[in-house]
Scaffold this motif. Structure first.
Motif, PDB file in Angstrom:
ATOM      1  N   ILE A   2       0.839  -1.199   0.000  1.00  0.00           N
ATOM      2  CA  ILE A   2       0.000   0.000   0.000  1.00  0.00           C
ATOM      3  C   ILE A   2       0.876   1.252   0.000  1.00  0.00           C
ATOM      4  CG2 ILE A   2      -1.717   1.315   1.313  1.00  0.00           C
ATOM      5  CD1 ILE A   2      -2.582  -1.363   2.526  1.00  0.00           C
ATOM      6  N   HIS A   3       0.462   2.246  -0.768  1.00  0.00           N
ATOM      7  CA  HIS A   3       1.139   3.546  -0.739  1.00  0.00           C
ATOM      8  C   HIS A   3       0.093   4.607  -0.410  1.00  0.00           C
ATOM      9  CE1 HIS A   3       5.137   2.390  -2.237  1.00  0.00           C
ATOM     10  NE2 HIS A   3       4.471   1.461  -2.912  1.00  0.00           N
ATOM     11  N   PHE A   4       0.245   5.228   0.721  1.00  0.00           N
ATOM     12  CA  PHE A   4      -0.688   6.265   1.129  1.00  0.00           C
ATOM     13  C   PHE A   4      -0.369   7.584   0.429  1.00  0.00           C
ATOM     14  CE2 PHE A   4      -1.310   3.660   5.030  1.00  0.00           C
ATOM     15  CZ  PHE A   4      -2.698   3.630   5.025  1.00  0.00           C
ATOM     16  N   LYS A   5      -1.415   8.336   0.161  1.00  0.00           N
ATOM     17  CA  LYS A   5      -1.229   9.733  -0.217  1.00  0.00           C
ATOM     18  C   LYS A   5      -1.172  10.529   1.071  1.00  0.00           C
ATOM     19  CE  LYS A   5      -3.367  13.584  -2.694  1.00  0.00           C
ATOM     20  NZ  LYS A   5      -4.536  14.054  -3.466  1.00  0.00           N
ATOM     21  N   ARG A   6      -0.184  11.400   1.207  1.00  0.00           N
ATOM     22  CA  ARG A   6       0.016  12.129   2.460  1.00  0.00           C
ATOM     23  C   ARG A   6      -0.299  13.615   2.306  1.00  0.00           C
ATOM     24  NH1 ARG A   6       5.993   9.860   3.661  1.00  0.00           N
ATOM     25  NH2 ARG A   6       6.176  10.657   1.554  1.00  0.00           N
ATOM     26  N   VAL A   7      -1.013  14.146   3.267  1.00  0.00           N
ATOM     27  CA  VAL A   7      -1.232  15.591   3.371  1.00  0.00           C
ATOM     28  C   VAL A   7      -0.834  15.988   4.780  1.00  0.00           C
ATOM     29  CG1 VAL A   7      -2.915  17.460   3.338  1.00  0.00           C
ATOM     30  CG2 VAL A   7      -3.119  15.572   1.700  1.00  0.00           C
ATOM     31  N   ASN A   8       0.027  16.973   4.903  1.00  0.00           N
ATOM     32  CA  ASN A   8       0.494  17.394   6.221  1.00  0.00           C
ATOM     33  C   ASN A   8      -0.221  18.672   6.650  1.00  0.00           C
ATOM     34  OD1 ASN A   8       2.542  16.817   8.384  1.00  0.00           O
ATOM     35  ND2 ASN A   8       3.085  18.939   7.941  1.00  0.00           N
ATOM     36  N   VAL A   9      -0.867  18.608   7.799  1.00  0.00           N
ATOM     37  CA  VAL A   9      -1.502  19.794   8.382  1.00  0.00           C
ATOM     38  C   VAL A   9      -0.535  20.342   9.432  1.00  0.00           C
ATOM     39  CG1 VAL A   9      -3.488  20.694   9.640  1.00  0.00           C
ATOM     40  CG2 VAL A   9      -3.788  18.795   8.018  1.00  0.00           C
ATOM     41  N   PRO A  10       0.076  21.490   9.190  1.00  0.00           N
ATOM     42  CA  PRO A  10       1.071  22.022  10.135  1.00  0.00           C
ATOM     43  C   PRO A  10       0.497  22.160  11.542  1.00  0.00           C
ATOM     44  CG  PRO A  10       1.107  23.272   8.083  1.00  0.00           C
ATOM     45  CD  PRO A  10      -0.089  22.367   8.016  1.00  0.00           C
ATOM     46  N   VAL A 381      -3.892  10.886  10.914  1.00  0.00           N
ATOM     47  CA  VAL A 381      -5.272  10.466  10.686  1.00  0.00           C
ATOM     48  C   VAL A 381      -5.243   9.537   9.479  1.00  0.00           C
ATOM     49  CG1 VAL A 381      -7.585  11.174   9.989  1.00  0.00           C
ATOM     50  CG2 VAL A 381      -6.303  12.568  11.607  1.00  0.00           C
ATOM     51  N   ILE A 382      -5.847   8.359   9.597  1.00  0.00           N
ATOM     52  CA  ILE A 382      -5.934   7.437   8.474  1.00  0.00           C
ATOM     53  C   ILE A 382      -7.339   7.553   7.893  1.00  0.00           C
ATOM     54  CG2 ILE A 382      -5.725   5.051   7.707  1.00  0.00           C
ATOM     55  CD1 ILE A 382      -3.946   4.508  10.103  1.00  0.00           C
ATOM     56  N   SER A 383      -7.409   7.976   6.640  1.00  0.00           N
ATOM     57  CA  SER A 383      -8.704   8.230   5.999  1.00  0.00           C
ATOM     58  C   SER A 383      -9.077   7.057   5.101  1.00  0.00           C
ATOM     59  CB  SER A 383      -8.625   9.523   5.175  1.00  0.00           C
ATOM     60  OG  SER A 383      -9.831   9.765   4.501  1.00  0.00           O
ATOM     61  N   ASP A 384     -10.349   6.675   5.115  1.00  0.00           N
ATOM     62  CA  ASP A 384     -10.789   5.586   4.240  1.00  0.00           C
ATOM     63  C   ASP A 384     -11.218   6.135   2.878  1.00  0.00           C
ATOM     64  OD1 ASP A 384     -13.271   6.758   4.684  1.00  0.00           O
ATOM     65  OD2 ASP A 384     -13.911   5.242   6.125  1.00  0.00           O
ATOM     66  N   LYS A 385     -11.495   5.233   1.958  1.00  0.00           N
ATOM     67  CA  LYS A 385     -11.812   5.607   0.580  1.00  0.00           C
ATOM     68  C   LYS A 385     -13.050   6.490   0.512  1.00  0.00           C
ATOM     69  CE  LYS A 385     -12.732   3.599  -3.987  1.00  0.00           C
ATOM     70  NZ  LYS A 385     -12.919   2.331  -4.756  1.00  0.00           N
ATOM     71  N   LYS A 386     -14.078   6.138   1.291  1.00  0.00           N
ATOM     72  CA  LYS A 386     -15.323   6.913   1.252  1.00  0.00           C
ATOM     73  C   LYS A 386     -15.100   8.349   1.720  1.00  0.00           C
ATOM     74  CE  LYS A 386     -19.218   4.924   2.144  1.00  0.00           C
ATOM     75  NZ  LYS A 386     -20.371   4.254   2.813  1.00  0.00           N
ATOM     76  N   SER A 387     -14.255   8.519   2.733  1.00  0.00           N
ATOM     77  CA  SER A 387     -13.967   9.872   3.237  1.00  0.00           C
ATOM     78  C   SER A 387     -13.245  10.701   2.184  1.00  0.00           C
ATOM     79  CB  SER A 387     -13.124   9.788   4.510  1.00  0.00           C
ATOM     80  OG  SER A 387     -13.840   9.160   5.549  1.00  0.00           O
ATOM     81  N   VAL A 388     -12.326  10.082   1.466  1.00  0.00           N
ATOM     82  CA  VAL A 388     -11.614  10.788   0.390  1.00  0.00           C
ATOM     83  C   VAL A 388     -12.600  11.213  -0.690  1.00  0.00           C
ATOM     84  CG1 VAL A 388      -9.875  10.568  -1.427  1.00  0.00           C
ATOM     85  CG2 VAL A 388      -9.441   9.584   0.833  1.00  0.00           C
ATOM     86  N   GLU A 389     -13.520  10.306  -1.043  1.00  0.00           N
ATOM     87  CA  GLU A 389     -14.516  10.628  -2.070  1.00  0.00           C
ATOM     88  C   GLU A 389     -15.389  11.794  -1.635  1.00  0.00           C
ATOM     89  OE1 GLU A 389     -16.512   6.912  -2.524  1.00  0.00           O
ATOM     90  OE2 GLU A 389     -14.997   6.060  -3.874  1.00  0.00           O
ATOM     91  N   ARG A 390     -15.753  11.846  -0.346  1.00  0.00           N
ATOM     92  CA  ARG A 390     -16.587  12.947   0.137  1.00  0.00           C
ATOM     93  C   ARG A 390     -15.820  14.260   0.165  1.00  0.00           C
ATOM     94  NH1 ARG A 390     -20.049   9.831   4.923  1.00  0.00           N
ATOM     95  NH2 ARG A 390     -21.669   9.032   3.516  1.00  0.00           N
ATOM     96  N   LEU A 391     -14.545  14.199   0.503  1.00  0.00           N
ATOM     97  CA  LEU A 391     -13.722  15.412   0.454  1.00  0.00           C
ATOM     98  C   LEU A 391     -13.723  15.999  -0.951  1.00  0.00           C
ATOM     99  CD1 LEU A 391     -10.635  14.406   2.636  1.00  0.00           C
ATOM    100  CD2 LEU A 391     -12.131  16.354   3.066  1.00  0.00           C
TER     101      LEU A 391
END
Length: 535
Positions: A2-10, A381-391
């Motif tokens: 698995i390769h996660f996409k990462r977003v960093n919130v400072p 925070v580990i986000s699931d597929k549905k959460s990404v779709e809603r974003l």
């Protein structure tokens, strides 16, 4: 893999951290006197080069750890233990309670960070740096470790829930796991029948099988999860506490830790921060089977609270000399004990832990014990597929979820309705109109200016009230989307707290497979600069 996409919130944009922690990670000069070395390459280098470790402790330490693994019926990492046995080898350490099935996600993050730091500093310093997990086996607050949140359901260890049972009052590490049978059965049903779920359940059931202590169960489970990548130590050992006798006796005789930490608290509060830990006159517990109580001195007599046990000073000092294992340091003295026992250059912890360590430097200086680098753990925070779709569907940036939920909903509704709900332009026009009226009136009678201002405020209030009513109507029209938005926010902040502080790792382990922990170790890059959102 698995390769996660990462977003960093400072850190400063996440609304999750105290000002003291923010000033620490930004290396503010304001608090530079509260620690020795920053969590930077130069800081680690200075910590490693300045450490003066009592090498008489090392062979005892390694022997004790080997025996602890053997008593659990498992073997620790021979590679790491052999490295630790070598003169000059160093450690980086994290500590945590014996939470049921590891408790909240951040327990996993702490150990992943510890492993990552050890690997990086071994490479940068050219030394063997060994990661260590120090189990807080002596803690006696069973309520704090007795529940775990999995798939939105709270599983509770049932000790003390019936009239004939007593909640354990001694060290939680000594609790026997026999009473977990019903909870394990409930967990098995909750996990389901998938192959990965069955495999994980067997791992848990084996570690927490009847006849084990919670210390043994935790050691085995963590060891299996992290595949011998970290050394696990229980500081509740007579041989190890023998090296802490001097400090134990000084705590009884002089009670200096209270004064040093109290002075630090005054310094911290003068700087505008809130203190994290309040010291006691004597920061020790007296401990026996199913018994751990504070020691208090009154008129030269040292009483063990909630018991009939008491000592004179001479008797208490003799008891320390003969039975140091009966004395348990509290949150003030435990870090000192830990730093004496380990050749440790860094402590990996969360914001609360770093805050209380910052109160201890003057105490460490007094005892001439090395103060470690305070390394923030990773936050995620580990986000699931549905959460990404809603974003994507709602066109919401990840950082927006870290703000106030009501403001997020309002912003979302306005964004999807255009400018028709906002009376900002009308309010500005109203201000301009009344400013013109005011300028004319005051030329005639200056005392009427207040009446004009009051009337303006009334009209602004009318517009604001109308805007609120229109907004409520718009929210009603977008109720389905708002419900989905609330669910999305709850994924990141279940029970109104950051995911890692509430959810257990198990759902994510089942979602991403047995490689989850090695994936996290790969994704957790240094330095730690914010809350990482992985999707």
């Amino acid at each position: 893999m698995i390769h996660f996409k990462r977003v960093n919130v400072p850190f400063e944009n996440s609304n999750q951290f105290s000002q003291l922690f923010l000033d620490y990670v930004s290396e503010s000069e304001k608090i530079a006197a509260l620690y020795s070395f920053p969590p930077t390459a130069s800081g680690y280098n200075q910590a490693a080069n300045s450490l003066q470790y009592n090498e008489e402790i090392r062979p005892v330490l390694v022997d004790v750890i080997r025996n602890q693994y053997a008593a659990t019926g498992i073997s620790g990492s021979d590679k790491l233990l052999n490295q630790l046995a070598a003169v000059g080898a160093l450690t980086v350490c994290t500590g945590h309670q014996l939470c049921l099935f590891t408790g909240p996600l951040y327990f996993i993050y702490k150990i992943c960070t510890t492993i990552k730091v050890a690997e990086e500093q071994s490479r940068l310093l050219g030394k063997n740096i060994i990661p260590v997990y120090w189990m807080a086996t002596e803690d006696h607050d069973f309520e704090e470790i007795s529940a775990v949140n999995i798939f939105g359901k709270t599983l509770k260890w049932a000790i003390g829930l019936t009239p004939n049972e007593k909640v354990p009052k001694g060290a939680v590490g000594d609790i026997i796991t026999d009473s977990l049978e019903a909870l394990l059965a409930e967990l098995k049903i909750l996990l389901g029948d998938a192959v990965a779920a069955q495999q994980l359940y067997e791992l848990i059931a084996k570690a927490y099988r009847p006849g084990r202590t919670l210390t043994q169960a935790t050691r085995e489970f963590v060891n299996e999860l992290f595949l011998d990548k970290i050394i696990i130590i229980d500081g509740n050992d007579k041989k190890l506490k023998s090296f802490f006798r001097t400090q134990l006796k000084q705590e009884v005789e002089w009670q200096q830790s209270f004064q040093f930490v109290s002075d630090s608290i005054l310094q911290i509060e003068k700087l505008g921060y809130v203190s994290q830990v309040n010291p006691r006159r004597i920061n020790l517990f007296y401990m026996q089977n199913n018994f751990r109580e504070r020691i208090e001195e009154k008129n030269g007599i040292y009483n063990v609270l909630n018991s009939t046990i008491f000592f004179t000073k001479e008797q208490l000092l003799l008891e320390i000399e003969n039975s140091p294992e009966k004395f348990s340091p509290n949150v003030v003295l435990r870090p000192l004990y830990q730093q004496i026992i380990l050749p440790n250059i860094a402590y990996i912890g969360g914001p609360g832990e770093i805050a209380y360590w910052l109160q201890y430097k003057t105490m460490f200086d007094h005892f001439k014990v090395a103060f470690p680098v305070l390394q923030p753990r990773h936050f995620a925070v580990i986000s699931d597929k549905k959460s990404v779709e809603r974003l994507l569907k709602f066109k919401i940036a990840v950082e927006e979820l870290f703000g106030d939920l009501d403001e997020l909903i309002k912003s979302f509704v306005l964004r999807n309705t255009g400018d028709s709900l906002s009376f900002a332009k009308e309010q500005e026009s109203l201000r301009e109109l009344f400013a013109s009226v005011r300028s004319k009136i005051v030329t005639v009678d200056f005392t009427l200016a207040g009446a004009v201002d009051a009337e303006l405020q009334k009209q602004l209030n009318v517009l604001e009230n109308l805007e609120s009513k229109v907004l409520r109507a718009a929210k009603h029209n977008q109720e389905i989307s708002i419900t989905q938005l609330r669910k999305l926010h709850n994924k990141f902040f279940p029970n109104d707290t950051l995911q890692e502080r509430y959810d257990n790792f198990i759902p994510f382990y089942l979602q991403h497979g047995p490689d989850l922990i090695s994936i996290l170790e790969r994704e957790f890059e240094l330095p730690v600069e914010g809350v990482m959102v992985l999707s």
